[in-house]
Design an enzyme around this catalytic site. Structure first.
Site, mmCIF file in Angstrom:
data_model
loop_
_atom_site.group_PDB
_atom_site.id
_atom_site.type_symbol
_atom_site.label_atom_id
_atom_site.label_comp_id
_atom_site.label_asym_id
_atom_site.label_seq_id
_atom_site.Cartn_x
_atom_site.Cartn_y
_atom_site.Cartn_z
ATOM 1 C CG HIS A 1 22.991 -41.173 23.429
ATOM 2 N ND1 HIS A 1 22.667 -39.913 24.111
ATOM 3 C CD2 HIS A 1 23.741 -42.113 23.974
ATOM 4 C CE1 HIS A 1 23.236 -40.034 25.261
ATOM 5 N NE2 HIS A 1 23.995 -41.330 25.032
ATOM 6 C CB CYS A 2 25.985 -43.069 18.627
ATOM 7 S SG CYS A 2 25.798 -41.843 17.384
ATOM 8 C CE1 TYR B 1 34.507 -43.821 29.278
ATOM 9 C CE2 TYR B 1 33.506 -42.556 30.956
ATOM 10 C CZ TYR B 1 33.550 -42.774 29.803
ATOM 11 O OH TYR B 1 32.806 -42.196 28.807
ATOM 12 C CB THR C 1 32.539 -38.263 31.007
ATOM 13 O OG1 THR C 1 32.643 -39.669 31.373
ATOM 14 C CG2 THR C 1 31.071 -37.886 31.234
ATOM 15 N NE ARG D 1 25.494 -37.254 28.054
ATOM 16 C CZ ARG D 1 25.989 -38.329 28.093
ATOM 17 N NH1 ARG D 1 27.292 -38.466 28.083
ATOM 18 N NH2 ARG D 1 25.336 -39.232 28.503
ATOM 19 N NE ARG E 1 27.592 -45.502 37.241
ATOM 20 C CZ ARG E 1 26.614 -45.372 37.284
ATOM 21 N NH1 ARG E 1 26.031 -44.738 38.305
ATOM 22 N NH2 ARG E 1 25.683 -45.625 36.270
ATOM 23 C CG HIS F 1 20.317 -43.218 28.485
ATOM 24 N ND1 HIS F 1 20.278 -43.071 27.237
ATOM 25 C CD2 HIS F 1 21.610 -43.163 28.992
ATOM 26 C CE1 HIS F 1 21.526 -42.913 26.811
ATOM 27 N NE2 HIS F 1 22.455 -42.903 27.798
ATOM 28 C CG ASP G 1 24.767 -45.507 25.200
ATOM 29 O OD1 ASP G 1 25.350 -44.380 25.068
ATOM 30 O OD2 ASP G 1 25.040 -46.070 26.225
ATOM 31 C CG ASN H 1 31.791 -46.519 32.113
ATOM 32 O OD1 ASN H 1 32.723 -46.705 32.599
ATOM 33 N ND2 ASN H 1 31.653 -45.099 31.420
#
Length: 299
Positions: free
Chosen positions: A36-37, A54, A82, A129, A135, A186, A254, A259
């Site tokens: 997961h990255c 963001y 995202t 995904r 948020r 997660h 990750d 964020n």
């Protein structure tokens, strides 16, 4: 330079990834996968989506691959973030550059064609995904998500879901209706303060126990911890999953930690934290090698 080619300024409160992570003391087993990255941009070439919530710093494929090598891993699973929306060009570019050493998880809409899916598949994409953190992403109707899952299922892809623990009860009917494996990001973001015995986390364990198509990533202790590094308060949650579902658990850094608030994670510390949950060489090989290779490379 056109407007589309101009670099996009990151958010003022954005935490840039660690410039000099520590060298892990733990040596991952041969063939280890960072499952997961992300890659971000570079925005001058792959602009961030107009609808993003963001704007990150650029975190490019060459930096990711250098980190992979430094940490002692051999492969990556790169997950579409995202901030790029449904524009998977940065992801595909990284997959091509990886020379067969990476797989991907894309974000797509129901309008995607079978020809476009085939192109993503050829690049190394093996999943899509669905993000349920409001948020970070706008709400997508469940019937649309079901139609997307139905489109990718014939390719042997899976669905990755990102949600928070209190929302599992509402979302579970959707997840159980999907015709694919479901991989939870997660650990479903449990509230560490409540402990592993709390009904929220116990409901997650029961779901995994009842459904063999559900997998979980035991990643992101830096997001869940109340104590901070080395994130010992998250270990009981990770260990509960690894010990009960050792054939359906994945691990990842990750990177570049989008964020993240409060502190920036040291990826070397994260690697050293991983054997606290996968406590034996056999479990380490399963979590870091066997499970991701089976999910992303065996079809």
């Amino acid at each position: 330079m056109s407007l589309a080619e101009q670099p996009q300024s990151m958010d003022a409160d954005w935490l840039v990834f660690h410039p000099h992570p520590s060298k892990p003391r733990f040596t991952p087993p041969s063939g280890a996968v960072d499952a997961h990255c992300h890659v971000f941009g570079p925005s001058a070439r792959f602009p961030y989506a107009p609808e993003r919530k963001y704007t990150p710093c650029d975190a490019e494929k060459d930096q990711l691959f250098a980190l992979r090598d430094f940490l002692g891993f051999e492969r990556n699973v790169i997950v579409q973030a995202t901030c790029h929306g449904k524009d998977n060009r940065a992801l595909v570019d990284a997959l091509h550059a990886a020379g067969g050493l990476a797989r991907g998880v894309a974000t797509v809409g129901e309008e995607i064609t079978q020809a476009e899916l085939a192109t993503l598949d050829a690049a190394g994409v093996r999943g899509v995904r669905f993000n349920f953190l409001r948020r970070l992403a706008d709400f997508t109707p469940h019937d649309v998500l079901r139609r997307i899952a139905a489109k990718v299922a014939p390719l042997g892809w899976h669905v990755v879901v990102y949600f928070e623990a209190p929302d599992l009860a509402e979302l579970k009917p959707l997840f159980t209706s999907l015709p694919t494996k479901v991989v939870v990001d997660h650990m479903g973001r449990p509230d560490v303060a409540l402990g592993v015995g709390h009904p929220q986390f116990q409901a997650f364990l029961k779901w995994m126990g009842d459904d063999e198509d559900v997998w979980s990533k035991v990643s992101c202790p830096e997001r869940l911890s109340l104590a901070g590094p080395p994130y010992d308060d998250v270990v009981p949650f990770q260990r509960a999953l690894v010990e009960r579902f050792q054939d359906r658990v994945l691990w990842g850094t990750d990177w570049p930690h989008p964020n993240l608030k409060g502190h920036m994670a040291d990826d070397g510390v994260l690697v050293d934290q991983s054997p606290q949950s996968a406590t034996t060489p056999e479990l380490q090989r399963k979590v870091l090698v066997g499970n991701p290779m089976r999910l992303y490379c065996d079809r």
